[in-house]
Write a protein that holds these residues in place. Structure first.
Motif, short mmCIF file in Angstrom:
data_model
loop_
_atom_site.label_atom_id
_atom_site.label_comp_id
_atom_site.label_asym_id
_atom_site.label_seq_id
_atom_site.Cartn_x
_atom_site.Cartn_y
_atom_site.Cartn_z
N UNK A 72 0.85 -1.18 0.00
CA UNK A 72 0.00 0.00 0.00
C UNK A 72 0.89 1.24 0.00
N UNK A 73 0.51 2.21 -0.80
CA UNK A 73 1.16 3.52 -0.77
C UNK A 73 0.13 4.52 -0.28
N UNK A 74 0.50 5.26 0.75
CA UNK A 74 -0.41 6.23 1.34
C UNK A 74 0.25 7.60 1.31
N UNK A 75 -0.54 8.66 1.37
CA UNK A 75 0.04 10.01 1.44
C UNK A 75 0.89 10.16 2.70
N UNK A 76 1.83 11.07 2.66
CA UNK A 76 2.74 11.28 3.79
C UNK A 76 2.07 11.94 4.99
N UNK A 77 0.93 12.62 4.77
CA UNK A 77 0.21 13.25 5.87
C UNK A 77 -1.28 13.31 5.55
N UNK A 78 -2.08 13.64 6.56
CA UNK A 78 -3.54 13.73 6.34
C UNK A 78 -3.92 14.86 5.41
N UNK A 79 -3.06 15.86 5.29
CA UNK A 79 -3.34 16.99 4.41
C UNK A 79 -2.94 16.73 2.97
N UNK A 80 -2.48 15.53 2.67
CA UNK A 80 -2.04 15.19 1.31
C UNK A 80 -2.93 14.13 0.69
N UNK A 81 -2.77 13.99 -0.62
CA UNK A 81 -3.42 12.94 -1.40
C UNK A 81 -2.42 12.47 -2.44
N UNK A 82 -2.73 11.37 -3.08
CA UNK A 82 -1.87 10.86 -4.14
C UNK A 82 -2.45 11.26 -5.49
N UNK A 83 -1.59 11.66 -6.39
CA UNK A 83 -1.96 11.89 -7.78
C UNK A 83 -1.27 10.80 -8.57
N UNK A 84 -2.04 10.03 -9.33
CA UNK A 84 -1.48 8.97 -10.16
C UNK A 84 -1.66 9.37 -11.63
#
Length: 183
Positions: A72-84
């Motif tokens: 699993x790859x998750x954002x580094x913080x709650x304020x982030x999201x992943x862009x693929x």
């Protein structure tokens, strides 16, 4: 004593046709909102060509490794999201092109700053549970790759960015070419 409703106006067929021709593309564009004109187009450098196929914001990326372990790859913080970003990188000119994608990762330029593609092998954590989109964003474009002439890599890049950031451009430098695509 009652109120008589006015008779509806009848429009001629040419007016209706003209309105349909001009309004339909606007409605389609509104429904697709946010679709970049860069998607689906191929951008060419001296050696490489880069095509961006799709781009999504996602909360996480779940996938199965070659050894069949779930990661699993998750954002580094709650304020982030992943862009693929689904991309194809092709060699159209050189006999061989050497790409070191981890040493020269793609750069996503957002209105909030510049973010490099994640080294997915380094940021993964073990996954447990059910993930409905598992393996949807694989294979990854990563590592060191040798690309023969007229061959291409087809896969996904993953970026960790602040939520609600707006993508402005993508910069690709691996392989000797510098290709910048306005999103």
């Amino acid at each position: 004593m009652g109120y008589r409703l006015p008779k509806p106006k009848r429009y001629s067929a040419p007016i209706v046709l003209i309105l349909a021709v001009f309004l339909t593309p606007l409605l389609v564009a509104a429904c697709l909102g946010g679709t970049s004109p860069a998607l689906g187009r191929t951008y060419q450098g001296a050696i490489l060509q880069l095509t961006l196929e799709q781009m999504f914001s996602v909360p996480e990326v779940a996938y199965t490794e070659e050894d069949q372990t779930d990661s699993l790859i998750k954002p580094s913080s709650e304020g982030n999201e992943l862009v693929v970003i689904h991309a194809r990188i092709g060699n159209h000119a050189a006999t061989r092109a050497q790409l070191d994608i981890d040493a020269q990762p793609a750069e996503l330029r957002m209105d909030t700053g510049r973010y490099f593609a994640l080294n997915t092998a380094e940021v993964k954590v073990p996954a447990d549970g059910f993930y409905p989109d598992k393996d949807r964003f694989t294979p990854f474009i990563r590592g060191s790759q040798e690309l023969e002439k007229d061959f291409e890599l087809d896969g996904w890049l993953v970026f960790d960015v602040p939520k609600d950031s707006k993508a402005e451009s993508l910069k690709w430098e691996a392989g000797g070419d510098i290709i910048i695509i306005d999103l």
